[in-house]
Structure formats: structure tokens, C-alpha cells
Design an enzyme around this catalytic site. Structure first.
Site, PDB file in Angstrom:
ATOM      1  N   GLU A  63       4.718 -11.109  -5.617  1.00 25.38           N
ATOM      2  CA  GLU A  63       3.653 -11.247  -6.619  1.00 25.38           C
ATOM      3  C   GLU A  63       4.046 -10.695  -7.988  1.00 25.38           C
ATOM      4  OE1 GLU A  63       3.807  -8.971  -4.336  1.00 25.38           O
ATOM      5  OE2 GLU A  63       2.588  -7.185  -4.737  1.00 25.38           O
ATOM      6  N   LYS A  68      -8.694 -10.120 -18.048  1.00 23.77           N
ATOM      7  CA  LYS A  68      -9.041 -10.524 -19.412  1.00 23.77           C
ATOM      8  C   LYS A  68      -8.576 -11.941 -19.757  1.00 23.77           C
ATOM      9  CE  LYS A  68     -10.829  -8.738 -23.198  1.00 23.77           C
ATOM     10  NZ  LYS A  68     -11.977  -7.818 -23.212  1.00 23.77           N
ATOM     11  N   HIS A 121       8.193  -7.725  -3.112  1.00 24.60           N
ATOM     12  CA  HIS A 121       6.909  -8.138  -3.695  1.00 24.60           C
ATOM     13  C   HIS A 121       7.048  -9.478  -4.428  1.00 24.60           C
ATOM     14  CE1 HIS A 121       4.642  -4.352  -3.158  1.00 24.60           C
ATOM     15  NE2 HIS A 121       5.851  -3.812  -3.160  1.00 24.60           N
ATOM     16  N   CYS A 173       5.423  -5.922   1.772  1.00 20.36           N
ATOM     17  CA  CYS A 173       5.660  -4.477   1.713  1.00 20.36           C
ATOM     18  C   CYS A 173       4.931  -3.762   2.854  1.00 20.36           C
ATOM     19  CB  CYS A 173       5.266  -3.955   0.330  1.00 20.36           C
ATOM     20  SG  CYS A 173       5.919  -2.320   0.007  1.00 20.36           S
ATOM     21  N   TYR A 174       3.870  -3.000   2.576  1.00 26.17           N
ATOM     22  CA  TYR A 174       3.134  -2.364   3.674  1.00 26.17           C
ATOM     23  C   TYR A 174       2.606  -3.428   4.644  1.00 26.17           C
ATOM     24  CZ  TYR A 174       0.011   0.831   6.137  1.00 26.17           C
ATOM     25  OH  TYR A 174      -0.603   1.577   7.106  1.00 26.17           O
ATOM     26  N   ASP A 213     -16.016 -10.297 -23.715  1.00 30.15           N
ATOM     27  CA  ASP A 213     -16.611 -10.326 -22.381  1.00 30.15           C
ATOM     28  C   ASP A 213     -18.094 -10.686 -22.424  1.00 30.15           C
ATOM     29  OD1 ASP A 213     -14.096  -9.467 -21.777  1.00 30.15           O
ATOM     30  OD2 ASP A 213     -14.663  -7.367 -21.498  1.00 30.15           O
ATOM     31  N   GLY A 225       0.848  -1.194   0.000  1.00 29.39           N
ATOM     32  CA  GLY A 225       0.000   0.000   0.000  1.00 29.39           C
ATOM     33  C   GLY A 225       0.874   1.230   0.000  1.00 29.39           C
TER      34      GLY A 225
END
Ligand code: XMP
Length: 528
Positions: free
Chosen positions: A174, A373, A172, A85-86, A230, A58
């Protein structure tokens, strides 16, 4: 929560720029995951029955007045917690450690050195590259924690209290730039939390189908089909759930590419056998655009008319209570609904944008609103939609109308549609060749989006012995990852030559082909 398997990882969202990315990475490993607001209380969280908790990054500093906090009782739920992180810093300060303001931040790749053993970092190298993006950093780990990695500027780059299954990293895991981030997530999910990788496309479909059935009951659902990815995937999914209680309304504005309206008919009416209302609004749209040359005005008229046509049809059907929509996660972000501090999954202000006519209202069903997507495409394939529909390149809602500079006419539409078909045929083949050579669908020079644009000018040429005074067509072909930036594709000359030769040979009214060699920025991908 949604997971039918009962295994669910809650990501507490502290306003990370890409909060959904963490949930996404977990889902990539076939464990269901979703964001929850960071101010959720321990008892509210316990009611959701997660199997594990991740604290996101964050933008705030933990000591700032308005910094988001975490309910300390969350650490006493007995659940494994992983912070990034945060999330790492908030875990530290909440449990009695310290965070220091650093003079110098650390942004980008950093060399991480492991210390001692750690189940989170198991099977990753002693020294490795990780991705950092922080200014503050943990200076003292809380009592009971051990430090398991550091970098040159960050003394506590990873820490853990294995006995309580609490883990956190300043970097991070991720993001792809953390070379072994995926491994760390696997270690957490499958080693530490002992979860099963059971969240598969089949699992998702089963669960979504059950939810839709339960919500809809005996009622009827309407869906506006555009031919895009979509809305097509939602149509297939909702139809799987409730069959003929779903009616699809395909508003054909006449600005689709060659073969597209036919494909919609073929797939939905013939293959899926859905009740499909094909509204031939081609003439209506042409009249609507007569004399209109200003790009934004074209877009505005086309957009407003869609809803008019759609609701006219909707009101003809009896007993419709729901309207299904192909809203996907990036639509929510783009509509500006997302606020720092979390709640991305609960705010959906874009709903207000649907211009329901006086006295008309449908409850919305948006089963894809947490998906990216590429997940939607995978779902489409799993539901049996054809690859050419699911992997269709991006195409603007107003369609060919904004690729004709100046007034839109039937004659110009025909020319553009034919030239566009040649370009698509040639560059589809070019991409396939590249794929055959590199084995990579996203290889560096594959074209990401390619199409024709018809400008509002004519030029002199010569064909046979005849002077011509006809239109040029512009070839636009770009390489891009996300449409935010793009570069013109460095197409081989022989490919360009074949496209040009075929267009002037096959499309009446075109005597010249030019190539747009402008990146975005400063140009946009589309011309209008
Ligand atoms: P620009 O022209 O802004 O386009 O560089 C970026 C990407 O967005 C697509 N695009 C649209 N997509 N509705 C859409 O769904 C629209 O009105 C629209 N306008 C542009 C464009 O094709 C490109 O991929």
C-alpha cells in the site's frame, strides 16, 4: 456497509499507523473499502457481506500477551483474504505456520526476489524493490501454502494458498515505495476477487445522497459554513440530497481574506440557490479581541465565539433536528480518537467538543468522515464547486487575526488583506508558471502555502522625498507536503522583487517587505 454497488472490501485494522491508507488505496482503484475492527467475529463480518478481506499491518508481535488475534473462522468464509505485515504473520500463525523473532529487523526498501508463479505478483518483475517495516517474520508457511517471494533476511516475504484464495506479504504493497504495490492490489481486486472498478465519484455522490435522504427524512439540517473546503463540500453534498431542507449559516468573523466572503455568497446563494444566513459578526469579533495580544487567547476567544454566534442563529430556526459537519478522516486522527487495535471508524470523541448550549442538541451528520482531503476536493469538483474554492490553500480558522501580531484593528486588517492579496496573486501566477513548465501541480519548488503577516512594529523609510514611519509586512511562503514539516520556498529574486515593489507601491501604510527564511521546525508555518 456503505457501498451501493454491493462490492466492499473490509480492511481488518490491527492498529497499523496508517490503517486508512490501505482502504484509501483500494478506493483509488474504484472499489469501496472501509476499516473494520480486527476483533470482529466471522459471523459479524459475514453480516457486512464483504467481497474480500484485507488484514492490515500493526505494531504488535504476534506472540505478545496483548497481541490482537483474528477469528480463525474468517478464513473459512470462502472469501479471498490478503494480509500485509502483521496481517501476513497473523495469517501464518492462525493457519498453523510459524513466526520467528528476528534479531535484526528490516526497515525501509528491500530487494524482493519472486519464486514460481503467483497471480498476486503477476506482471511484476522477478526482482523488485518493496517496503519493509518489521522485526518478526514468518519462518514456516502453513500447510497448503507456497512461498512466492523472499528477501535476503525474510525467507517468506510472500505466500499464498491459491486454492483457498489466501495471500499475504511481509512487505507493504500500500505504500508508494513498493514500486509495484499498485499492480499487486489490482491483481488481487480484479484478477483474484474479480471485482469491478465501479466506485467512482458519481457512485459516491449517489450513495451519500441516498444515505443522507434516508437519515434526514422530512427534517431540517443546519450547517456552519466557514468558506473552507470541508464545510463547503458538505454543504454542496447535503444540498444535493435534501435541497432547501438545509440552511447554511456563514459566520463572517471579518478575518477572511480578500474576496472570500463574496465568494461564499456567490457560490452558495447565487449558484446553488441555498438558504444562506450570512451573519455579519465583524464588529462583534473586533470588540471581542480589543486589547488582546496573546496568540492563544485570540484563538480561544475566536473559537468560542463561533459556536455562540452559530447557536444563536440555529435557535432562531424552527424544527432543525440535524447539524451537518465537515469532519474528515484526519480530524478524527488529530483529535486523538484513534486507538491502536482498530476501531478508528467507530470512535469519534471529537463530537464531545461541540459546546452545545444548555438544552440544545442536534444529531450530527458527517458524510466525509472517512475521506482524505484530496478525495474531499475531488468530490467538491464533482459536485460543481469552483476550483478556486476547492483548491484553496490551508487557512487557519481564526484567519487573519492570528497573522496580525498584537492587537487586531480594522486598519491593520485592511493593510494585511491588501498585502496578502498581492502575495496570492503573484505566487498563484508563479505556481501556474511552474505547472506549465513541469506538468506537475506538486512540482518540487511549487509553493504550498503563502501569505502575509503583519508584525507590531514600525520602521523608518523614505518615499518620494518624504520620510515615512510605517509598518513592514512579512512574506511567508513554504514548500511542504502535509504541514508537519515545511521549508521556506526558494523563490526567484525577480518574483520577490515584484512582490515587494507591488506591496510598498499599492498598500498604504506599508514601507518595507521582509521574507521569513525559517523552516518548520524550529518555526511554525503561522506566526501565532
Ligand atoms: P503551523 O503554524 O502549526 O500550521 O505550522 C500548520 C498548518 O495548519 C494551519 N493552521 C490551522 N488550520 N485551524 C486550521 O484549520 C487553525 O487554527 C490553524 N492554525 C494553523 C496552518 O495554516 C498550516 O497550514
Amino acid at each position: 456497509m456503505e457501498s451501493g454497488t454491493g462490492q466492499f472490501v473490509a480492511v481488518l485494522d490491527f492498529g497499523a499507523q496508517y490503517g486508512q491508507l490501505i482502504a484509501r488505496r483500494v478506493r483509488d482503484l474504484h472499489v469501496y473499502s472501509e476499516l473494520v475492527p480486527c476483533d470482529i467475529t466471522a459471523s459479524e463480518l459475514a453480516a457486512l457481506a464483504p467481497a474480500a478481506i484485507i488484514l492490515s499491518g500493526g505494531p504488535a508481535s504476534v506472540y505478545a500477551d496483548d497481541a490482537p488475534h483474528v477469528d480463525p473462522a474468517i478464513f473459512d468464509l470462502g472469501l479471498p483474504v490478503l494480509g500485509f505485515c502483521y496481517g501476513h504473520q497473523i495469517m501464518a500463525v492462525t493457519l498453523g505456520g510459524e513466526v520467528a523473532h528476528a534479531e535484526k529487523g528490516e526497515y525501509g526498501p528491500a530487494e524482493l526476489a519472486r519464486m514460481g508463479s503467483s497471480e498476486l505478483l503477476a506482471s511484476t518483475p522477478g526482482e523488485q524493490t518493496v517496503w519493509m517495516s518489521h522485526r518478526d517474520s514468518v519462518s514456516h508457511a502453513p500447510d497448503g501454502f507456497t512461498i512466492t517471494a523472499h528477501t535476503e533476511t525474510c525467507p517468506v516475504a510472500a505466500m499464498e494458498c491459491a486454492a483457498r484464495r489466501l495471500y499475504s506479504t511481509q512487505f507493504h504493497p500500500e505504500v508508494r515505495h513498493t514500486a509495484h504495490g499498485r499492480r499487486m492490489l489490482e491483481n488481487f481486486l480484479f484478477g483474484i476477487c474479480r471485482l469491478e472498478p465501479s466506485w467512482t465519484m458519481e457512485g459516491i455522490i449517489e450513495e451519500k445522497v441516498a444515505q443522507i435522504r434516508e437519515r434526514v427524512g422530512e427534517d431540517r439540517v443546519i450547517l456552519g459554513l466557514s468558506g473552507g473546503v470541508d464545510s463547503s463540500v458538505v454543504a454542496a453534498l447535503v444540498h444535493r440530497a435534501i435541497g432547501n431542507q438545509l440552511t447554511c449559516v456563514f459566520v463572517n468573523h471579518g478575518f477572511l481574506r480578500k474576496g472570500e466572503p463574496e465568494m461564499v455568497e456567490e457560490v452558495f446563494r447565487d449558484q446553488f440557490k441555498m438558504p444562506l444566513v450570512h451573519v455579519h459578526a465583524e464588529e462583534r469579533y473586533l470588540q471581542l479581541l480589543a486589547g488582546v495580544t496573546e496568540p492563544e487567547e485570540k484563538r480561544r476567544r475566536i473559537g468560542t465565539e463561533f459556536w455562540k454566534v452559530f447557536f444563536e442563529e440555529a435557535q432562531r430556526l424552527d424544527g432543525v433536528r440535524f447539524m451537518a459537519q465537515g469532519t474528515i478522516y484526519p480530524d478524527i486522527i488529530e483529535s486523538g480518537a484513534r486507538k491502536s487495535g482498530g476501531k478508528a471508524s467507530t470512535i469519534k470523541s471529537h463530537h464531545n467538543l461541540i459546546p452545545f448550549p444548555e438544552g440544545v442538541h442536534f444529531d450530527l451528520i458527517e458524510p466525509l468522515d472517512h475521506f482524505f482531503k484530496d478525495e474531499v476536493r475531488e468530490l467538491g469538483i464533482a459536485l460543481g464547486l469552483p476550483a478556486k474554492m476547492v483548491y484553496r490553500q490551508p487557512f487557519p480558522g481564526p484567519g487573519l487575526a492570528i497573522r496580525i501580531i498584537g492587537e487586531v484593528t480594522t486598519e491593520k486588517l485592511e493593510m494585511l488583506r491588501d498585502a496578502d492579496a498581492v502575495i496570492r496573486e503573484e505566487l498563484d501566477a508563479y505556481n501556474e508558471d511552474l505547472f506549465a513548465k513541469t506538468g506537475d501541480r506538486n512540482s518540487e519548488h511549487s509553493c504550498w502555502q503563502y501569505f502575509a503577516v503583519l508584525p507590531d512594529i514600525k520602521s523608518v523609510g523614505v518615499m518620494g522625498d518624504e520620510r515615512t514611519y510605517a509598518r513592514p509586512v512579512i512574506l511567508r511562503a513554504v514548500e511542504s507536503a502535509d504541514a508537519m514539516t515545511a521549508d521556506w520556498a526558494r523563490l526567484p529574486y525577480d518574483v520577490l522583487a515584484r512582490i515587494s515593489g507591488r506591496i510598498v507601491g499599492e498598500v498604504a501604510g506599508i514601507n518595507r517587505v521582509v521574507y521569513d527564511i525559517t523552516p518548520k521546525p524550529p518555526a511554525t508555518i503561522e506566526w501565532e
